[in-house]
Scaffold this motif. Sequence first.
Motif, PDB file in Angstrom:
ATOM      1  N   UNK A 136     -20.351 -27.338  40.117  1.00 35.67           N
ATOM      2  CA  UNK A 136     -19.342 -28.311  40.466  1.00 35.67           C
ATOM      3  C   UNK A 136     -20.250 -29.394  41.066  1.00 35.67           C
ATOM      4  N   UNK A 137     -19.899 -30.650  40.740  1.00 33.65           N
ATOM      5  CA  UNK A 137     -20.425 -31.850  41.414  1.00 33.65           C
ATOM      6  C   UNK A 137     -19.140 -32.492  41.915  1.00 33.65           C
ATOM      7  N   UNK A 138     -19.083 -32.785  43.247  1.00 34.10           N
ATOM      8  CA  UNK A 138     -18.095 -33.678  43.702  1.00 34.10           C
ATOM      9  C   UNK A 138     -18.536 -34.928  44.086  1.00 34.10           C
ATOM     10  N   UNK A 168     -27.193 -31.358  34.042  1.00 38.88           N
ATOM     11  CA  UNK A 168     -26.572 -30.968  32.915  1.00 38.88           C
ATOM     12  C   UNK A 168     -27.637 -30.995  31.636  1.00 38.88           C
ATOM     13  N   UNK A 169     -28.337 -32.090  31.677  1.00 39.77           N
ATOM     14  CA  UNK A 169     -29.415 -32.016  30.595  1.00 39.77           C
ATOM     15  C   UNK A 169     -30.495 -30.897  30.744  1.00 39.77           C
ATOM     16  N   UNK A 170     -30.665 -30.616  32.166  1.00 39.04           N
ATOM     17  CA  UNK A 170     -31.631 -29.631  32.424  1.00 39.04           C
ATOM     18  C   UNK A 170     -31.238 -28.309  31.913  1.00 39.04           C
ATOM     19  N   UNK A 171     -29.997 -28.028  32.166  1.00 38.12           N
ATOM     20  CA  UNK A 171     -29.378 -26.728  31.982  1.00 38.12           C
ATOM     21  C   UNK A 171     -29.277 -26.563  30.506  1.00 38.12           C
ATOM     22  N   UNK A 172     -28.907 -27.409  29.883  1.00 37.70           N
ATOM     23  CA  UNK A 172     -28.983 -27.616  28.235  1.00 37.70           C
ATOM     24  C   UNK A 172     -30.010 -27.306  27.464  1.00 37.70           C
ATOM     25  N   UNK A 173     -31.235 -28.007  28.017  1.00 37.50           N
ATOM     26  CA  UNK A 173     -32.466 -27.683  27.653  1.00 37.50           C
ATOM     27  C   UNK A 173     -33.120 -26.348  27.932  1.00 37.50           C
ATOM     28  N   UNK A 233     -21.135 -24.201  32.241  1.00 44.14           N
ATOM     29  CA  UNK A 233     -20.063 -25.304  32.223  1.00 44.14           C
ATOM     30  C   UNK A 233     -20.400 -26.367  33.752  1.00 44.14           C
ATOM     31  N   UNK A 234     -20.211 -27.604  33.224  1.00 46.32           N
ATOM     32  CA  UNK A 234     -20.513 -28.432  34.408  1.00 46.32           C
ATOM     33  C   UNK A 234     -19.000 -29.273  34.824  1.00 46.32           C
ATOM     34  N   UNK A 264     -18.334 -36.458  28.798  1.00 50.43           N
ATOM     35  CA  UNK A 264     -17.367 -35.615  28.186  1.00 50.43           C
ATOM     36  C   UNK A 264     -17.960 -35.035  26.734  1.00 50.43           C
ATOM     37  N   UNK A 265     -18.777 -36.013  26.017  1.00 53.25           N
ATOM     38  CA  UNK A 265     -19.327 -35.761  24.911  1.00 53.25           C
ATOM     39  C   UNK A 265     -20.353 -34.602  25.075  1.00 53.25           C
ATOM     40  N   UNK A 266     -21.099 -34.775  26.218  1.00 50.39           N
ATOM     41  CA  UNK A 266     -21.850 -33.559  26.573  1.00 50.39           C
ATOM     42  C   UNK A 266     -21.368 -32.251  26.994  1.00 50.39           C
ATOM     43  N   UNK A 267     -19.938 -32.123  27.194  1.00 45.31           N
ATOM     44  CA  UNK A 267     -19.438 -31.145  27.621  1.00 45.31           C
ATOM     45  C   UNK A 267     -19.277 -31.022  29.035  1.00 45.31           C
ATOM     46  N   UNK A 268     -19.478 -32.102  29.900  1.00 43.16           N
ATOM     47  CA  UNK A 268     -19.044 -32.027  31.242  1.00 43.16           C
ATOM     48  C   UNK A 268     -17.392 -32.257  31.400  1.00 43.16           C
TER      49      UNK A 268
END
Length: 456
Positions: free
Chosen positions: A169-171, A185-190, A204-205, A231-235
């Motif tokens: 979670x990022x606020x 998110x790119x880091x965890x996706x890779x 999930x981010x 959103x396209x990346x799934x965030x």
Amino acid sequence: MNTVTRPRILVVGAGFAGVECVRRLERKLSPDEADVTLVTPFAYQLYLPLLPQVASGVLTPQSIAVSLRRSKKYRTRIIPGGAIGVDLKSKVCVIRTITDQIVNEPYDYIVLAPGSITRTFDIPGLTDHAFGMKTLAEAAYIRDHVISQLDLADASQDPDERASRLQFVVVGGGYAGTETAACLQRLTHAAVKRYPRLDPGLIKWHLIDIAPKLMPELGEKLGSSAQEILRRRGIDISLGVSIAKAGPEEVTFTDGRVIPTRTLIWTAGVVASPLIATLGAETVKGRLAVAPEMNLPGNDGVFALGDSAAVPDLAKGDGAMCPPTAQHALRQGRRVADNVIASLRGGPLRPYVHKDLGLVVDLGGTDAVSKPLGIELRGLPAQAVARGYHWSALRTNVAKTRVMTNWLLNAVAGDDFVRTGFQARKPARLKDFEYTDAYLTPEQVRAHVEGTARQE
């Protein structure tokens, strides 16, 4: 024998504003014209806009920490510590050194550029369980923490624990929060590709902000483009929402949702350094109220700029104040240096006027949105502008070389997922990095200075 002492110029803070001021003072003042002293806990200037790329491992920490001692011509005396109070009447700055020693530093001219701290609210559990993204140490720690959550989730046999470790979670929907969520998110996706036991769908981010839009300064079209990319990346983006309470294993949103997570990153804005409150002077939303020349009315030799000063934005007018951005801080630093020199030499002060050059937002990879000089860009052109701006703004050729090398290496070889063990097994939350309880009240500053004077 009469001893002639040179005027003492004290600069507080080594951010964009403070360092730019010191560099200009050194260039324009002869060595026998004044003594320049800089107060900072660290002898480097942090290039804050690239901090999310340190958190995601695209850049190494050293590449955006520009040494203040690299130049052989550097003659400014550095006091390793932080200013915790200023007595305007006695012209004394009270400093706590990195060894917790309290020292008094007299001055003839003082430039206040202490920057800002993370803005927090009275939310149960927030400072105990949230991570910040304001310092180099926090960025390095967050990278280790995020990778460790993947390691622990991969090793866990408990599906509930695994789910909580893979939600983040990022606020804060400003530039810092948006870029932090995008880069991590790119880091965890890779990284998840290296964990065959983990279901990528479990990662999930969440990016949340109480405001109705992400980065409203970008405008409707670019702001919508940024949201679409994320959103396209799934965030998962939730607007008009904040945190109701935070715990060690879950976060409760103000809309009632409870998210199981071990990672809460708080980037919901900044406020002026608590040092400003020690002056007992007029403030505007916590920032020191200064004239367009960035001097403090009624106090000779006192200047303030950057995040902690409410500098009138003459380019916009209508009572607007300059936003706390690096772009303004750099240019304010130069103007303050010129005005300090003018005061020293008996010349006229000049007001600060600067038109905003635009905004850049790097979302990682080939994704970016930029608005240079009002021109809206997306994708690769925006990425080129964003990285080109950051690269050119780095102060030394060594820093530029390191950053460019890191970018090229990441583009060719991809991410690495090494945990350095930074501050392992030690507390590293918001309250552990920003020492907001170290500052004195105006009364304590006055009593301390008077008590020291009597002892001497």
